[in-house]
Design a protein around this motif. Structure first.
Motif, PDB file in Angstrom:
ATOM      1  N   PHE A 249      23.463 -24.395  -6.809  1.00 40.81           N
ATOM      2  CA  PHE A 249      24.710 -23.775  -7.281  1.00 40.81           C
ATOM      3  C   PHE A 249      24.336 -22.797  -8.391  1.00 40.81           C
ATOM      4  O   PHE A 249      23.730 -23.185  -9.407  1.00 40.81           O
ATOM      5  N   VAL A 250      24.697 -21.514  -8.192  1.00 37.85           N
ATOM      6  CA  VAL A 250      24.267 -20.434  -9.080  1.00 37.85           C
ATOM      7  C   VAL A 250      25.501 -19.752  -9.670  1.00 37.85           C
ATOM      8  O   VAL A 250      26.438 -19.404  -8.939  1.00 37.85           O
ATOM      9  N   THR A 251      25.460 -19.510 -10.997  1.00 39.26           N
ATOM     10  CA  THR A 251      26.552 -18.807 -11.682  1.00 39.26           C
ATOM     11  C   THR A 251      25.986 -17.679 -12.530  1.00 39.26           C
ATOM     12  O   THR A 251      24.829 -17.749 -12.995  1.00 39.26           O
ATOM     13  N   ASP A 252      26.819 -16.650 -12.751  1.00 39.46           N
ATOM     14  CA  ASP A 252      26.400 -15.536 -13.604  1.00 39.46           C
ATOM     15  C   ASP A 252      27.638 -14.749 -14.031  1.00 39.46           C
ATOM     16  O   ASP A 252      28.609 -14.637 -13.269  1.00 39.46           O
ATOM     17  N   ASP A 253      27.608 -14.192 -15.268  1.00 39.20           N
ATOM     18  CA  ASP A 253      28.767 -13.461 -15.767  1.00 39.20           C
ATOM     19  C   ASP A 253      28.964 -12.132 -15.069  1.00 39.20           C
ATOM     20  O   ASP A 253      30.082 -11.633 -14.966  1.00 39.20           O
ATOM     21  N   LEU A 254      27.874 -11.553 -14.569  1.00 38.89           N
ATOM     22  CA  LEU A 254      27.992 -10.295 -13.847  1.00 38.89           C
ATOM     23  C   LEU A 254      28.132 -10.498 -12.350  1.00 38.89           C
ATOM     24  O   LEU A 254      28.667  -9.657 -11.658  1.00 38.89           O
ATOM     25  N   GLY A 255      27.638 -11.622 -11.870  1.00 36.76           N
ATOM     26  CA  GLY A 255      27.616 -11.874 -10.434  1.00 36.76           C
ATOM     27  C   GLY A 255      26.197 -11.915  -9.919  1.00 36.76           C
ATOM     28  O   GLY A 255      25.335 -11.125 -10.321  1.00 36.76           O
ATOM     29  N   VAL A 256      25.951 -12.827  -9.057  1.00 44.36           N
ATOM     30  CA  VAL A 256      24.625 -13.030  -8.480  1.00 44.36           C
ATOM     31  C   VAL A 256      24.481 -12.134  -7.259  1.00 44.36           C
ATOM     32  O   VAL A 256      25.316 -12.144  -6.359  1.00 44.36           O
ATOM     33  N   SER A 257      23.380 -11.366  -7.266  1.00 45.45           N
ATOM     34  CA  SER A 257      23.153 -10.463  -6.136  1.00 45.45           C
ATOM     35  C   SER A 257      22.212 -11.068  -5.090  1.00 45.45           C
ATOM     36  O   SER A 257      22.319 -10.750  -3.893  1.00 45.45           O
ATOM     37  N   SER A 258      21.302 -11.959  -5.527  1.00 48.85           N
ATOM     38  CA  SER A 258      20.373 -12.560  -4.560  1.00 48.85           C
ATOM     39  C   SER A 258      19.783 -13.847  -5.122  1.00 48.85           C
ATOM     40  O   SER A 258      19.668 -14.015  -6.345  1.00 48.85           O
ATOM     41  N   VAL A 259      19.400 -14.769  -4.164  1.00 48.96           N
ATOM     42  CA  VAL A 259      18.737 -16.024  -4.535  1.00 48.96           C
ATOM     43  C   VAL A 259      17.609 -16.254  -3.512  1.00 48.96           C
ATOM     44  O   VAL A 259      17.841 -16.150  -2.299  1.00 48.96           O
ATOM     45  N   VAL A 260      16.395 -16.544  -4.005  1.00 47.46           N
ATOM     46  CA  VAL A 260      15.241 -16.782  -3.126  1.00 47.46           C
ATOM     47  C   VAL A 260      14.525 -18.063  -3.562  1.00 47.46           C
ATOM     48  O   VAL A 260      14.656 -18.506  -4.712  1.00 47.46           O
ATOM     49  N   VAL A 261      13.781 -18.640  -2.593  1.00 47.73           N
ATOM     50  CA  VAL A 261      12.951 -19.810  -2.883  1.00 47.73           C
ATOM     51  C   VAL A 261      11.479 -19.368  -2.745  1.00 47.73           C
ATOM     52  O   VAL A 261      11.048 -18.935  -1.653  1.00 47.73           O
ATOM     53  N   ASN A 262      10.723 -19.441  -3.836  1.00 47.59           N
ATOM     54  CA  ASN A 262       9.271 -19.204  -3.803  1.00 47.59           C
ATOM     55  C   ASN A 262       8.578 -20.566  -3.744  1.00 47.59           C
ATOM     56  O   ASN A 262       8.962 -21.488  -4.478  1.00 47.59           O
ATOM     57  N   TYR A 263       7.601 -20.731  -2.885  1.00 45.65           N
ATOM     58  CA  TYR A 263       6.974 -22.037  -2.718  1.00 45.65           C
ATOM     59  C   TYR A 263       5.446 -21.872  -2.592  1.00 45.65           C
ATOM     60  O   TYR A 263       4.927 -20.806  -2.290  1.00 45.65           O
ATOM     61  N   VAL A 264       4.765 -23.053  -2.757  1.00 48.19           N
ATOM     62  CA  VAL A 264       3.308 -23.130  -2.605  1.00 48.19           C
ATOM     63  C   VAL A 264       3.013 -24.325  -1.689  1.00 48.19           C
ATOM     64  O   VAL A 264       3.517 -25.432  -1.932  1.00 48.19           O
ATOM     65  N   LEU A 265       2.208 -24.097  -0.639  1.00 46.34           N
ATOM     66  CA  LEU A 265       1.848 -25.138   0.314  1.00 46.34           C
ATOM     67  C   LEU A 265       0.708 -25.997  -0.278  1.00 46.34           C
ATOM     68  O   LEU A 265       0.009 -25.589  -1.204  1.00 46.34           O
ATOM     69  N   PRO A 266       0.527 -27.193   0.290  1.00 46.27           N
ATOM     70  CA  PRO A 266      -0.555 -28.049  -0.211  1.00 46.27           C
ATOM     71  C   PRO A 266      -1.944 -27.381  -0.129  1.00 46.27           C
ATOM     72  O   PRO A 266      -2.818 -27.634  -0.975  1.00 46.27           O
ATOM     73  N   ALA A 267      -2.128 -26.537   0.815  1.00 46.14           N
ATOM     74  CA  ALA A 267      -3.417 -25.844   0.953  1.00 46.14           C
ATOM     75  C   ALA A 267      -3.549 -24.696  -0.020  1.00 46.14           C
ATOM     76  O   ALA A 267      -4.569 -24.016  -0.069  1.00 46.14           O
ATOM     77  N   GLY A 268      -2.507 -24.432  -0.791  1.00 46.14           N
ATOM     78  CA  GLY A 268      -2.527 -23.362  -1.776  1.00 46.14           C
ATOM     79  C   GLY A 268      -1.906 -22.068  -1.311  1.00 46.14           C
ATOM     80  O   GLY A 268      -1.856 -21.094  -2.061  1.00 46.14           O
ATOM     81  N   THR A 269      -1.446 -22.064  -0.098  1.00 49.17           N
ATOM     82  CA  THR A 269      -0.825 -20.844   0.422  1.00 49.17           C
ATOM     83  C   THR A 269       0.599 -20.750  -0.153  1.00 49.17           C
ATOM     84  O   THR A 269       1.312 -21.752  -0.261  1.00 49.17           O
ATOM     85  N   SER A 270       1.033 -19.546  -0.489  1.00 52.35           N
ATOM     86  CA  SER A 270       2.366 -19.337  -1.063  1.00 52.35           C
ATOM     87  C   SER A 270       3.240 -18.530  -0.101  1.00 52.35           C
ATOM     88  O   SER A 270       2.730 -17.823   0.772  1.00 52.35           O
ATOM     89  N   GLY A 271       4.511 -18.603  -0.304  1.00 56.52           N
ATOM     90  CA  GLY A 271       5.484 -17.852   0.498  1.00 56.52           C
ATOM     91  C   GLY A 271       6.875 -17.887  -0.173  1.00 56.52           C
ATOM     92  O   GLY A 271       7.093 -18.462  -1.240  1.00 56.52           O
ATOM     93  N   HIS A 272       7.831 -17.294   0.461  1.00 56.32           N
ATOM     94  CA  HIS A 272       9.212 -17.307  -0.064  1.00 56.32           C
ATOM     95  C   HIS A 272      10.188 -17.193   1.106  1.00 56.32           C
ATOM     96  O   HIS A 272       9.811 -16.736   2.196  1.00 56.32           O
ATOM     97  N   THR A 273      11.426 -17.580   0.854  1.00 52.17           N
ATOM     98  CA  THR A 273      12.491 -17.485   1.853  1.00 52.17           C
ATOM     99  C   THR A 273      13.807 -17.186   1.147  1.00 52.17           C
ATOM    100  O   THR A 273      14.044 -17.602   0.003  1.00 52.17           O
ATOM    101  N   GLU A 274      14.677 -16.401   1.810  1.00 53.98           N
ATOM    102  CA  GLU A 274      15.979 -16.021   1.230  1.00 53.98           C
ATOM    103  C   GLU A 274      16.978 -17.184   1.360  1.00 53.98           C
ATOM    104  O   GLU A 274      16.952 -17.944   2.336  1.00 53.98           O
ATOM    105  N   MET A 275      17.853 -17.250   0.381  1.00 54.44           N
ATOM    106  CA  MET A 275      18.973 -18.210   0.420  1.00 54.44           C
ATOM    107  C   MET A 275      20.266 -17.417   0.619  1.00 54.44           C
ATOM    108  O   MET A 275      20.367 -16.258   0.210  1.00 54.44           O
ATOM    109  N   SER A 276      21.229 -18.053   1.207  1.00 54.20           N
ATOM    110  CA  SER A 276      22.524 -17.401   1.479  1.00 54.20           C
ATOM    111  C   SER A 276      23.646 -18.141   0.749  1.00 54.20           C
ATOM    112  O   SER A 276      23.599 -19.384   0.617  1.00 54.20           O
TER     113      SER A 276
END
Length: 318
Positions: A249-276
């Motif tokens: 749950f995200v709040t902001d006084d101006l309004g939220v334009s985007s939310v993303v999830v950045n992650y790291v795999l057990p092998a050390g590989t990183s990535g990200h995915t968009e939230m809606s």
């Protein structure tokens, strides 16, 4: 015998012996309260009998003082009563007439007058519109709404709405509002964050609402860009795989334009995915994402960015 002759004047008195005596009308006589008439030989003393005076005739003695009468000498000699003058109409002592006392006349009691019932005036039906709020505040990228109310009971009220800035939009932009008591018509208002001027500050626009009969009014709409960063509250995080899900749950006084999830795999590989955003609005709402990953995640960070470029973060370990 005594013979009394009354010529024009003076008066001649003839006795039985033939002698005559004269009495002047202007001399005082018995009748008017003076001395007795003097017969011929007027120079004789008053107490001596006059020659030729009949014996036994007494001279009348005046009693008191009387006012000379206007009678003639002959009337005085005859000795008849003086007639008392009758009062002449209109003369004499005035008699006071009683003053008539005015009698108060009671005022007439007003009688109620029946008033005919007024003739009803036919008033033409003219619907009127008004908003349920004097103004609106909408964050960039957010939406809000207001109600249009019809103040008339008689008919629907048509309307149209138009914004005066590029970042304002409405839906619906026209329609009809039912008679009073029907709940009104809802008009949604959106602020396009990409068209709000850059930088932080407050920006104001207006909506013009046109109604029946050429009536119109304006409704101010304000948006702003603040200096704070979005707030991110993680609701759920499933990151052990193979199904990966995140809710925040995200709040902001101006309004939220985007939310993303950045992650790291057990092998050390990183990535990200968009939230809606699945509920709420840019100023505050729930954002979600889900995907499949066999090995799962080691760590994650949810980053929310507002329309001013400010970023808010929330991180966790799986």
């Amino acid at each position: 015998a005594l013979l009394l002759l009354v010529p024009a004047s003076p008066i001649a008195l003839t006795r039985s012996d033939g002698s005559l005596g004269t009495i002047q009308a202007d001399e005082p006589g018995v009748a008017d309260g003076g001395q007795s008439p003097t017969p011929f030989g007027a120079g004789a003393p008053a107490n001596a009998p006059s020659p030729g005076t009949p014996t036994g005739i007494k001279t009348p003695t005046p009693t008191g003082t009387s006012t000379p009468s206007s009678r003639t000498t002959s009337e005085a000699l005859i000795g008849g009563p003086t007639p008392t003058p009758s009062p002449t109409a209109g003369q004499g002592t005035p008699t006071a007439s009683p003053t008539k006392t005015p009698t108060a006349t009671p005022a007439a009691t007003a009688q109620p007058t029946s008033t005919p019932p007024p003739t009803p005036t036919v008033v033409a039906c003219l619907p009127s519109l008004s908003p349920n709020t004097p103004s609106l505040t909408v964050v960039p990228g957010g939406t809000s709404f207001f109600l249009l109310l019809n103040g008339s009971f008689c008919a629907d009220a048509p309307f149209s709405v138009q914004g005066n800035t590029p970042w304002l939009s409405v839906s619906p932009s026209n329609g009809n509002v039912g008679p009073f008591g029907g709940g009104g018509a809802q008009v949604n208002v959106a602020v396009d964050a990409s068209k709000v001027p850059a930088g932080e500050g407050t920006f104001t626009g207006a909506l013009t609402i046109s109604g029946p009969g050429g009536s119109s009014f304006t409704l101010p709409v304000t948006t702003f860009r603040g200096g704070g960063s979005p707030t991110v509250d993680v609701i759920a995080a499933q990151c052990t795989g193979p199904a990966i899900t995140f809710d925040a749950f995200v709040t902001d006084d101006l309004g939220v334009s985007s939310v993303v999830v950045n992650y790291v795999l057990p092998a050390g590989t990183s990535g990200h995915t968009e939230m809606s955003r699945v509920s709420g609005n840019p100023a505050g709402g729930t954002w979600s994402t889900a995907w499949s990953l066999a090995g799962g995640l080691a760590t994650y960070e949810i980053i929310a960015t507002d329309f001013a470029g400010h970023a808010g973060r929330a991180a966790g370990t799986c």
